[in-house]
Design a protein around this motif. Structure first.
Motif, PDB file in Angstrom:
ATOM      1  N   HIS A 199       0.842  -1.188   0.000  1.00 41.80           N
ATOM      2  CA  HIS A 199       0.000   0.000   0.000  1.00 41.80           C
ATOM      3  C   HIS A 199       0.874   1.234   0.000  1.00 41.80           C
ATOM      4  O   HIS A 199       1.948   1.257   0.584  1.00 41.80           O
ATOM      5  CB  HIS A 199      -0.891   0.032   1.247  1.00 41.80           C
ATOM      6  CG  HIS A 199      -1.955  -1.025   1.243  1.00 41.80           C
ATOM      7  ND1 HIS A 199      -3.090  -0.921   0.502  1.00 41.80           N
ATOM      8  CD2 HIS A 199      -2.020  -2.217   1.878  1.00 41.80           C
ATOM      9  CE1 HIS A 199      -3.849  -1.991   0.690  1.00 41.80           C
ATOM     10  NE2 HIS A 199      -3.212  -2.799   1.517  1.00 41.80           N
ATOM     11  N   CYS A 200       0.398   2.262  -0.669  1.00 40.04           N
ATOM     12  CA  CYS A 200       1.035   3.571  -0.580  1.00 40.04           C
ATOM     13  C   CYS A 200       0.599   4.200   0.731  1.00 40.04           C
ATOM     14  O   CYS A 200      -0.596   4.318   0.997  1.00 40.04           O
ATOM     15  CB  CYS A 200       0.636   4.453  -1.756  1.00 40.04           C
ATOM     16  SG  CYS A 200       1.302   6.111  -1.647  1.00 40.04           S
ATOM     17  N   SER A 221      -0.944   8.518   1.524  1.00 37.94           N
ATOM     18  CA  SER A 221      -2.327   8.926   1.745  1.00 37.94           C
ATOM     19  C   SER A 221      -2.753   8.697   3.188  1.00 37.94           C
ATOM     20  O   SER A 221      -3.583   9.422   3.731  1.00 37.94           O
ATOM     21  CB  SER A 221      -3.256   8.174   0.791  1.00 37.94           C
ATOM     22  OG  SER A 221      -3.131   6.776   0.986  1.00 37.94           O
ATOM     23  N   SER A 253      -0.821  10.029  -6.225  1.00 39.45           N
ATOM     24  CA  SER A 253      -2.258  10.299  -6.106  1.00 39.45           C
ATOM     25  C   SER A 253      -2.473  11.567  -5.308  1.00 39.45           C
ATOM     26  O   SER A 253      -1.548  12.125  -4.713  1.00 39.45           O
ATOM     27  CB  SER A 253      -2.949   9.125  -5.400  1.00 39.45           C
ATOM     28  OG  SER A 253      -2.588   9.109  -4.036  1.00 39.45           O
ATOM     29  N   ASP A 281      -7.061   8.212  -4.590  1.00 39.52           N
ATOM     30  CA  ASP A 281      -6.835   6.979  -5.332  1.00 39.52           C
ATOM     31  C   ASP A 281      -5.361   6.626  -5.201  1.00 39.52           C
ATOM     32  O   ASP A 281      -4.548   7.423  -4.760  1.00 39.52           O
ATOM     33  CB  ASP A 281      -7.215   7.177  -6.804  1.00 39.52           C
ATOM     34  CG  ASP A 281      -7.566   5.858  -7.489  1.00 39.52           C
ATOM     35  OD1 ASP A 281      -7.285   4.816  -6.883  1.00 39.52           O
ATOM     36  OD2 ASP A 281      -8.106   5.886  -8.595  1.00 39.52           O
ATOM     37  N   GLY A 282      -5.016   5.388  -5.593  1.00 41.46           N
ATOM     38  CA  GLY A 282      -3.630   4.962  -5.516  1.00 41.46           C
ATOM     39  C   GLY A 282      -2.801   5.532  -6.649  1.00 41.46           C
ATOM     40  O   GLY A 282      -3.317   6.094  -7.609  1.00 41.46           O
TER      41      GLY A 282
END
Length: 448
Positions: free
Chosen positions: A4-5, A8, A192, A196-197
């Motif tokens: 996961h990024c 965010s 993003s 969103d990714g």
């Protein structure tokens, strides 16, 4: 392994909640299938790209393509993008300018210098384990997340940092003389906005190192060269243009910018962006040591950097959109005929030759398709149960340059019928002439 990024996540913790948006989705005017909802014909264009194997089916996939990011390409789309990247590479590394190709790697963030253009990703299990520690305060959770990011693998958003790092090792190649450039292409990730990714983009990069007194002239030079390159392969060159970046949109450490844009039916979109970056980032990358950075171009100086960054996924869409023609003509009985033709430039066209060997062909006739004269063909196709007119219409929509018909008489006379995509004229040629004919045709188009 999932990842996961976490940018965010940090942003969510540091700012008050806001209403969800879909900022990365294309505007609603990009979509639609009926004539009332699709005034620019974008939906029909996208359907053609799917039907003719440039883009794989699926609403999400076609939306990615419309946004100008990497999608699941069909076989012809993969080949078109490969041809486009090959032409880009030739244009920058084989030009009169001295440009060297490089290959840099993504690294862990704690070993990366500067931290420019990087997105941190972590395994989903690590992120979930950290968030489930309810005993941590909000501030402690943020601190732990930041540590996790520092240890994570990076996803780069551009190639500039790698080129800046390769500057010093490359100086021996040029004997410390300016100007010269470093080029690279491959996948990068567009950050993003939190809704969103990150989106993957096929990016091209040229870092041009020049003396401070000539940096402005070199920016103009490369802007002219890049616009000329895009127009070279265009059916309607005027759809490609260059514009100056407004002062309020200049990036940090840049003094000037130029964009190469394409006029899509829904508006202009950037294909390449050029920046005059000065030497601030180069000094930061190499810890401000002037002595090892100084080069010669009449006098010793720390070079300025002109960067050229391109989006080849959007470039693929631009050339597909630019090459599509809807033609009308009357046949011998004065019946109005309409046909769609994808008039891609010969060097970009994924399929050079479609070979039709007829129905029920015997073994000797089928062996013709494996002969070396058709080595210029990317794909060899056989007739499906349909008329020749329908088959040619399909080839026109695929952008096939020539359709070659092999008949029973070919084994006796060696003669083939060759139909041109652009003129629809059918010519009879001997089988021994085909290879040279096609090679000369494509070479002549490349040299225009």
């Amino acid at each position: 392994m999932q990842s996961h990024c976490v940018r965010s996540v940090l942003c969510t913790l540091k700012r008050p909640p806001r209403r969800e948006t879909r900022a990365l989705q294309p505007p609603s005017r990009h979509r639609g299938t009926s004539s009332g909802d699709d005034p620019h014909g974008v939906g029909r264009f996208m359907q053609l790209c799917v039907d003719r194997h440039y883009v794989s089916p699926g609403h999400t996939n076609t939306e990615l393509f419309q946004r100008g990011v990497s999608c699941v390409y069909g076989p012809l789309g993969v080949e078109l993008r490969r041809n486009l990247l090959e032409q880009w590479w030739r244009s920058v590394t084989r030009s009169s300018a001295q440009v060297f190709g490089i290959n840099t790697l993504c690294r862990s963030r704690d070993t990366a210098t500067g931290g420019r253009g990087q997105l941190g990703i972590v395994e989903s299990g690590c992120l979930k384990h950290l968030i489930e520690k309810h005993e941590l305060s909000k501030e402690q959770l943020i601190q732990e997340l930041e540590k996790l990011i520092q240890r994570s693998t990076s996803l780069r958003t551009d190639f500039l940092q790698g080129a800046l790092e390769q500057f010093v090792p490359s100086l021996d190649l040029v004997n410390r003389k300016l100007p010269f450039g470093l080029a690279e292409f491959g996948p990068c990730f567009r950050p993003s906005d939190g809704s969103d990714g990150p989106a993957e983009v096929t990016q091209t990069s040229l870092a041009w190192f020049c003396s401070p007194r000539t940096s402005s002239q070199w920016l103009d030079h490369w802007a002219q060269q890049r616009l000329k390159w895009w127009r070279k392969f265009a059916l309607s060159p005027s759809d490609f243009s260059s514009i100056d970046v407004p002062a309020e949109e200049l990036e940090e450490a840049t003094s000037r910018g130029v964009r190469i844009v394409y006029s899509f039916p829904w508006g202009r979109e950037p294909l390449e962006t050029l920046w005059s970056r000065g030497h601030t980032e180069l000094l930061q990358t190499h810890k401000g040591v002037h002595s090892k950075l100084q080069c010669r171009d009449g006098r010793k100086s720390v070079p300025h950097v002109v960067s050229v960054t391109g989006n080849m996924d959007r470039g693929v869409m631009a050339f597909l959109c630019n090459s599509l023609q809807q033609l009308k003509k009357e046949d011998g009985m004065q019946k109005l005929l309409r046909r769609k033709v994808l008039k891609l430039h010969p060097v970009l066209a994924p399929v050079k030759v479609a070979l039709d060997i007829g129905r029920g062909a015997n073994m000797e006739l089928r062996q013709v398709r494996s002969t070396s004269i058709f080595c210029v063909a990317w794909r060899i196709s056989e007739t499906v149960p349909t008329s020749m007119e329908q088959l040619n219409a399909k080839y026109d929509e695929m952008g096939v340059l020539f359709a070659v018909v092999v008949s029973e008489n070919t084994l006796e006379s060696g003669l083939l019928q060759v139909r041109s995509r652009d003129t629809t004229i059918r010519e009879t040629k001997h089988i021994s002439e085909i290879k040279n004919f096609l090679s000369r045709y494509i070479s002549a188009a490349d040299n225009l």
